[in-house]
Design a protein around this motif. Sequence first.
Motif, PDB file in Angstrom:
ATOM      1  N   GLU A   1       0.800  -1.221   0.000  1.00 20.51           N
ATOM      2  CA  GLU A   1       0.000   0.000   0.000  1.00 20.51           C
ATOM      3  C   GLU A   1       0.837   1.277   0.000  1.00 20.51           C
ATOM      4  O   GLU A   1       0.318   2.350  -0.282  1.00 20.51           O
ATOM      5  CB  GLU A   1      -0.932   0.015   1.219  1.00 20.51           C
ATOM      6  N   ILE A   2       2.135   1.181   0.328  1.00 21.74           N
ATOM      7  CA  ILE A   2       2.967   2.373   0.428  1.00 21.74           C
ATOM      8  C   ILE A   2       3.930   2.457  -0.749  1.00 21.74           C
ATOM      9  O   ILE A   2       4.043   1.527  -1.550  1.00 21.74           O
ATOM     10  CB  ILE A   2       3.758   2.385   1.758  1.00 21.74           C
ATOM     11  N   ASP A   3       4.613   3.595  -0.851  1.00 21.39           N
ATOM     12  CA  ASP A   3       5.573   3.820  -1.918  1.00 21.39           C
ATOM     13  C   ASP A   3       6.705   2.788  -1.860  1.00 21.39           C
ATOM     14  O   ASP A   3       7.165   2.407  -0.782  1.00 21.39           O
ATOM     15  CB  ASP A   3       6.153   5.235  -1.784  1.00 21.39           C
ATOM     16  N   SER A   4       7.151   2.335  -3.021  1.00 25.53           N
ATOM     17  CA  SER A   4       8.168   1.275  -3.076  1.00 25.53           C
ATOM     18  C   SER A   4       9.478   1.704  -2.418  1.00 25.53           C
ATOM     19  O   SER A   4      10.160   0.894  -1.780  1.00 25.53           O
ATOM     20  CB  SER A   4       8.420   0.872  -4.530  1.00 25.53           C
ATOM     21  N   THR A   5       9.854   2.967  -2.554  1.00 22.76           N
ATOM     22  CA  THR A   5      11.085   3.468  -1.923  1.00 22.76           C
ATOM     23  C   THR A   5      10.988   3.392  -0.414  1.00 22.76           C
ATOM     24  O   THR A   5      11.919   2.962   0.280  1.00 22.76           O
ATOM     25  CB  THR A   5      11.359   4.917  -2.355  1.00 22.76           C
ATOM     26  N   LEU A   6       9.841   3.805   0.115  1.00 25.25           N
ATOM     27  CA  LEU A   6       9.620   3.756   1.555  1.00 25.25           C
ATOM     28  C   LEU A   6       9.513   2.310   2.034  1.00 25.25           C
ATOM     29  O   LEU A   6       9.953   1.980   3.141  1.00 25.25           O
ATOM     30  CB  LEU A   6       8.347   4.529   1.920  1.00 25.25           C
ATOM     31  N   ALA A   7       8.942   1.441   1.210  1.00 25.46           N
ATOM     32  CA  ALA A   7       8.791   0.026   1.576  1.00 25.46           C
ATOM     33  C   ALA A   7      10.141  -0.649   1.769  1.00 25.46           C
ATOM     34  O   ALA A   7      10.304  -1.498   2.645  1.00 25.46           O
ATOM     35  CB  ALA A   7       7.969  -0.711   0.515  1.00 25.46           C
ATOM     36  N   ASP A   8      11.130  -0.260   0.938  1.00 23.53           N
ATOM     37  CA  ASP A   8      12.479  -0.831   1.085  1.00 23.53           C
ATOM     38  C   ASP A   8      13.136  -0.377   2.381  1.00 23.53           C
ATOM     39  O   ASP A   8      13.983  -1.083   2.940  1.00 23.53           O
ATOM     40  CB  ASP A   8      13.349  -0.425  -0.107  1.00 23.53           C
ATOM     41  N   TYR A   9      12.759   0.789   2.866  1.00 24.88           N
ATOM     42  CA  TYR A   9      13.363   1.342   4.083  1.00 24.88           C
ATOM     43  C   TYR A   9      12.791   0.699   5.342  1.00 24.88           C
ATOM     44  O   TYR A   9      13.485   0.541   6.336  1.00 24.88           O
ATOM     45  CB  TYR A   9      13.140   2.857   4.104  1.00 24.88           C
ATOM     46  N   ILE A  10      11.515   0.318   5.292  1.00 25.26           N
ATOM     47  CA  ILE A  10      10.831  -0.226   6.472  1.00 25.26           C
ATOM     48  C   ILE A  10      10.866  -1.748   6.429  1.00 25.26           C
ATOM     49  O   ILE A  10      10.170  -2.370   5.630  1.00 25.26           O
ATOM     50  CB  ILE A  10       9.362   0.268   6.541  1.00 25.26           C
ATOM     51  N   ASP A  11      11.680  -2.355   7.276  1.00 23.19           N
ATOM     52  CA  ASP A  11      11.699  -3.810   7.376  1.00 23.19           C
ATOM     53  C   ASP A  11      10.684  -4.272   8.433  1.00 23.19           C
ATOM     54  O   ASP A  11       9.999  -3.461   9.049  1.00 23.19           O
ATOM     55  CB  ASP A  11      13.102  -4.322   7.714  1.00 23.19           C
ATOM     56  N   PHE A  12      10.600  -5.591   8.614  1.00 25.42           N
ATOM     57  CA  PHE A  12       9.572  -6.144   9.507  1.00 25.42           C
ATOM     58  C   PHE A  12       9.777  -5.694  10.952  1.00 25.42           C
ATOM     59  O   PHE A  12       8.813  -5.342  11.642  1.00 25.42           O
ATOM     60  CB  PHE A  12       9.585  -7.671   9.415  1.00 25.42           C
TER      61      PHE A  12
END
Length: 356
Positions: free
Chosen positions: A154-165
């Motif tokens: 649901e979020i931007d791909s760039t931000l998704a790479d920054y946020i891990d589990f």
Amino acid sequence: MNKNLPETNTSEEVDLGQLFTLIGSLFTKLFNFIGSIFTKLFYLFVALVFFIKKNILILIGAGVIGLGFGIFKEKTKTPVYSSNAVIKQNYDTGESLFNLLNYYNDLIMDKDFQSLSEALNITIEEARNMVFFKMESVLNNNQKLKVYDEFKKEIDSTLADYIDFERFLDNSYDYDFEYQRLTVSSTQKNLLKKVLPEIIKNIESIEFFKNEQKKDLDELKYQEEVIMESLRESDSLQKVYHKVLEKLNENPNSQTSILIDNTGDKNSTKEYELFSDDIKLRRELVRIKREKDEINKIVEVISSQQDEGILTNSKELFKYNLGYKSFYSVLLLMLTFLVLIGLRFLKYLDQFKEKI
């Protein structure tokens, strides 16, 4: 020039020898350091074993006293019954629900049973029987991982790479997850049956959630009306095509044909295209109906133990639920061990008094 060549080779050999000597020295120091750590850990372990051996009778005595106190608490303590219900939050009610339960717990601690009885619509005597309220997620780590995957989509791909589990869990509160378990503990067995509807009612009465639900239902209703209008128009068009086909059948020599995209395929008529669109629209109606059912309630009860609570004879220690006997035995044993360690440490410090 030939005389200088041996001197250059000798210099290079000396440099390489010094380098290998330096590397060997570093590895020796590293291994010695690691070995010293293991040696100290071994000495610490041996010292701990001898310390326990020296004070074994005191520690056993503490455990026995704790066990006896736990038996005494089981016999004399007023029985506490716990009931729980699993709920589904169709809106972001987690923080409000969490704060509401904390408010009830504060009323219990302050012994403000009058306010508690009014908030939960129960008698003052029933309010006096309340012990505490608790809320926790029913999702395990695997289920939370699925929520995390949906969140990343649901979020931007760039931000998704920054946020891990791990970062996702650190920045999420337990009450944010959709499915929660509410636990009500009281000295009366069947209070959940009375209390749970009132808790949900108090949450659903919050104006913000009511407005959000109304906006969503109005939007779905509008979508439903638009689709129904499209279906009516489609039905009218299909009737027109039926009439055209009937006329074509009456006059086979007619040059008129009804085709899709001018492909020349006489078996693929506009009537079939409209029929396919109708199927899609009706599927959309089913989806809207399902979505309306899901948000019909702000908070939905999935399952609950509403008849009678379960007798609770345990206390939590380091996130483990232990019976009263085990809890007090382990607790007193640990406290005694810490006191003995503290006294031993103070005795060790006394050796430096004369040097200061």
